[in-house]
Motif scaffolding. Structure first.
Motif, short mmCIF file in Angstrom:
data_model
loop_
_atom_site.label_atom_id
_atom_site.label_comp_id
_atom_site.label_asym_id
_atom_site.label_seq_id
_atom_site.Cartn_x
_atom_site.Cartn_y
_atom_site.Cartn_z
N LEU A 30 83.26 -27.26 12.23
CA LEU A 30 84.06 -27.84 11.88
C LEU A 30 85.51 -27.58 12.42
O LEU A 30 85.57 -26.29 12.49
CB LEU A 30 84.07 -27.40 10.65
CG LEU A 30 83.08 -27.86 9.51
CD1 LEU A 30 83.22 -26.74 8.24
CD2 LEU A 30 83.41 -29.34 8.98
N PRO A 31 86.82 -28.51 12.40
CA PRO A 31 87.67 -28.28 12.90
C PRO A 31 88.48 -27.25 12.15
O PRO A 31 89.37 -26.34 13.28
CB PRO A 31 88.70 -29.39 12.87
CG PRO A 31 87.95 -30.94 11.87
CD PRO A 31 86.00 -30.15 11.82
N SER A 32 88.46 -27.23 11.19
CA SER A 32 89.28 -25.68 10.33
C SER A 32 88.26 -24.46 10.66
O SER A 32 89.18 -23.30 9.53
CB SER A 32 89.49 -26.25 8.57
OG SER A 32 87.93 -26.68 8.44
N TYR A 33 87.77 -24.59 11.04
CA TYR A 33 86.74 -23.19 11.28
C TYR A 33 86.83 -22.73 12.14
O TYR A 33 86.38 -21.58 13.28
CB TYR A 33 85.11 -23.33 10.65
CG TYR A 33 85.51 -23.29 9.60
CD1 TYR A 33 84.45 -21.86 8.46
CD2 TYR A 33 85.42 -23.82 8.53
CE1 TYR A 33 84.22 -22.26 7.41
CE2 TYR A 33 85.95 -23.73 7.38
CZ TYR A 33 85.34 -22.68 6.91
OH TYR A 33 84.92 -22.69 4.94
N GLY A 34 86.76 -23.84 13.50
CA GLY A 34 86.52 -23.44 14.76
C GLY A 34 85.10 -22.61 15.88
O GLY A 34 85.35 -22.09 16.65
N LYS A 82 86.56 -22.98 -0.65
CA LYS A 82 87.04 -22.57 1.08
C LYS A 82 87.95 -23.40 0.81
O LYS A 82 88.64 -24.03 0.71
CB LYS A 82 86.30 -22.30 1.38
CG LYS A 82 85.10 -21.19 1.31
CD LYS A 82 83.57 -21.02 2.11
CE LYS A 82 82.91 -20.40 1.59
NZ LYS A 82 83.21 -18.94 2.51
N SER A 83 89.28 -23.19 2.61
CA SER A 83 90.16 -23.96 2.99
C SER A 83 90.42 -23.96 4.32
O SER A 83 91.53 -23.51 5.06
CB SER A 83 91.14 -24.19 2.49
OG SER A 83 91.73 -22.98 2.68
N GLY A 84 89.08 -23.31 5.31
CA GLY A 84 89.18 -22.96 6.75
C GLY A 84 89.39 -21.61 7.38
O GLY A 84 90.00 -20.54 5.80
N TRP A 85 89.71 -21.57 8.17
CA TRP A 85 88.90 -19.26 8.95
C TRP A 85 90.57 -19.36 9.94
O TRP A 85 90.20 -20.14 10.85
CB TRP A 85 88.19 -19.93 9.33
CG TRP A 85 87.23 -18.34 9.62
CD1 TRP A 85 87.53 -17.48 8.94
CD2 TRP A 85 85.38 -17.99 9.88
NE1 TRP A 85 86.47 -16.25 8.85
CE2 TRP A 85 85.46 -16.38 9.08
CE3 TRP A 85 84.88 -18.73 10.25
CZ2 TRP A 85 84.70 -15.93 10.35
CZ3 TRP A 85 83.69 -18.30 11.02
CH2 TRP A 85 83.93 -17.31 10.99
N ASP A 86 91.13 -18.44 9.93
CA ASP A 86 91.69 -17.72 10.78
C ASP A 86 92.57 -19.56 11.06
O ASP A 86 93.36 -20.06 10.47
CB ASP A 86 91.20 -16.87 11.33
CG ASP A 86 90.85 -15.53 10.85
OD1 ASP A 86 90.64 -15.34 9.58
OD2 ASP A 86 89.65 -14.60 11.61
N SER A 146 92.18 -19.84 4.25
CA SER A 146 93.71 -20.02 5.25
C SER A 146 94.47 -21.13 5.34
O SER A 146 95.26 -21.39 5.80
CB SER A 146 93.46 -19.85 6.80
OG SER A 146 92.38 -18.70 7.12
N GLY A 147 93.75 -22.49 4.84
CA GLY A 147 94.83 -24.03 4.68
C GLY A 147 95.50 -24.04 3.60
O GLY A 147 96.24 -24.40 2.82
N GLY A 148 94.83 -22.82 2.57
CA GLY A 148 95.60 -22.86 1.63
C GLY A 148 94.79 -23.18 -0.23
O GLY A 148 93.57 -23.61 0.35
N ILE A 149 94.31 -22.26 -1.41
CA ILE A 149 93.98 -22.82 -2.27
C ILE A 149 95.09 -22.17 -3.67
O ILE A 149 95.54 -21.96 -3.95
CB ILE A 149 92.76 -21.37 -3.05
CG1 ILE A 149 92.29 -21.83 -1.78
CG2 ILE A 149 92.09 -21.77 -4.18
CD1 ILE A 149 90.42 -20.07 -1.67
#
Length: 476
Positions: A130-134, A264-268, A303-306
């Protein structure tokens, strides 16, 4: 004593299952005595309907039906602009590899239908991280596509009469424990970049990893789902809304080897760059059993916010923690405006757990200056029994967690509980009518303030989505 505890857990499980079976809307009934006369609630009904048998499907548990499923979806997709289509899976055991869904489409499982996930690795194509995880969650490379997958879709329904989707995950769990996987394990259901999603009235068994993963999507209803996996199975999260907005999770029952619900909302650095939060999420009437994880986790990939999560009427039995916030230096993002009201908890280590030192990173490129913002966390009307520790609340030095509010909380400690029921560092907030009394960093406002913690009264857009009553007479 252990025998008595196990017996109590079995009794509680039985009672919960009976309650769920009898709940209104938990399991749709067949009308008129005909096995192919169906009725159910959905966000949209369909003009056209067909059976997987019409496309050569064989439900004997051994014939591989991947081509039949994909052929069915492809042919039924032509009705997208003409009232949509429904694919019915009759009674039987339908072995299949991964297949993709289409828009304006319903996948419906008969009460005696079982989708069996193929254990042939070559039936699981690879897709990019996923692009938000890379980065893959299990391994640096890509990931195996989910059993039921879709992307860039509108108006998708996966439902039934409590039919079953069995991921047959034991093979995957074994490979994971032996460090033999080069790619991330598949999920049971993943829908990406999609709008208007309903997943309801199904039983999901033994997923290779996460069970339901809506990602980069909006206007999602997930209700009446039973998720079951061994409590020792690795990373079998129940429902993971990820960089999504306008979501409603209701009346779900989950036993798993990881968090029952993980927001969740992405990683680092990848999640920070992608910048898509999860927001406007409702979680109601969740029942959870997960001895090694949380009933509801916020993070660790946040990392994208909750923001704006409304949690109400939660029952957790023999679960490691009630609500857990997981973050750390390098994650960035935020968790804020979280509202919890009405939790009944029995047998757990921590009722409240906030972790500011969660050290899981996508790679070595994370930014040590990317600090998360944790604020506006509200808990009220919580009752817990047989608890080892009331709360472990650890913020980050130089980046405290603020705006924490607890009111009307009663925690019964276990006989072998910790001497100090609360541990708090780098946090700030207020409390009222909390027993045992919390740490001084949660300043006591007195009993007259017992209802002080916020819980929004205004509705969210997802509340305005009305369900239709759909009925079909099928000749199969």
């Amino acid at each position: 004593m252990m025998v008595k505890t196990d017996w109590l857990l079995v009794v509680l499980l039985g009672l919960v299952l009976l309650i769920l079976e009898g709940a209104e809307g938990r399991k749709e009934r067949i009308l008129g005595g005909s096995p192919y006369e169906l009725a159910y609630s959905a966000i949209n009904c369909r003009k056209h309907s067909a059976s997987i048998k019409d496309f050569g499907g064989i439900g004997d548990g051994t014939t591989l039906n991947t081509e039949a499923f994909q052929k069915a979806v492809n042919q039924l997709s032509k009705y997208a602009s003409d009232g949509g289509a429904q694919l019915v899976i009759p009674a039987g055991h339908w072995l299949t590899g991964s297949f993709n869904l289409t828009s304006h489409f319903t996948l419906f499982l008969h009460k005696d239908a079982v989708l069996l996930a193929s254990q042939e690795i070559n039936q699981w194509p690879l897709i990019d991280p996923l692009p938000s995880y890379g980065h893959g969650r299990d391994a640096p490379g890509g990931r195996y596509i989910s059993l039921i997958f879709g992307t860039n879709l509108t108006d998708v329904i996966i439902t039934g009469e409590n039919g079953t989707i069995d991921g047959q995950g034991a093979l995957w769990w074994q490979q994971f424990h032996l460090n033999k996987l080069k790619y991330t394990r598949p999920y049971l259901i993943e829908l990406m970049h999609s709008n208007k999603i309903q997943i309801s009235n199904l039983t999901l068994l033994n997923s290779p990893s996460w069970n339901i993963h809506p990602v980069y999507s909006s206007n999602i209803i997930i209700n009446g789902i039973t998720i079951l996996a061994p409590v020792t199975s690795p990373n079998t999260d129940g429902i993971d809304p990820d960089s999504c907005t306008n979501i409603r999770l209701e009346d779900n029952y989950i036993v798993s080897g990881d968090d029952c619900v993980a927001v969740k909302s992405g990683w680092d650095e990848y999640g920070i760059k992608y910048g898509r939060p999860t927001s406007h999420l409702i979680i109601k009437r969740l029942t959870c059993i997960s001895p090694y994880s949380a009933a509801i986790a916020l993070g660790s990939e946040m990392s994208g916010g909750i923001q704006d999560v409304r949690i109400q009427d939660i029952t957790a039995i023999q679960t490691e923690s009630g609500i857990r916030i997981k973050t750390g230096v390098g994650q960035g993002g935020y968790v804020k405006d979280i509202y919890v009201k009405g939790m009944k908890l029995h047998t757990m280590k921590w009722v409240f757990w906030m972790t500011g030192n969660y050290g899981s990173h996508a790679d070595t490129h994370w930014d040590p200056k990317a600090l998360p913002e944790i604020k506006g966390i509200n808990y009220r009307d919580v009752v817990a029994e047989n608890v080892s520790m009331a709360g472990q609340l650890d913020g980050i030095s130089g980046d405290p967690f603020t705006g924490i509010c607890m009111s009307n909380v009663t925690i019964g400690l276990a006989k072998k509980s910790k001497k100090n029921p609360w541990a708090c560092t780098n946090i700030g907030g207020i409390s009222s009518s909390v027993q045992p009394p919390p740490c001084k960093l949660l300043a006591d406002q007195g009993p007259k303030k017992s209802g002080m913690c916020d819980f929004p009264t205004e509705s969210l857009p997802i509340d305005s989505i009305e369900m239709q009553r759909c009925s079909y007479r099928l000749n199969m």
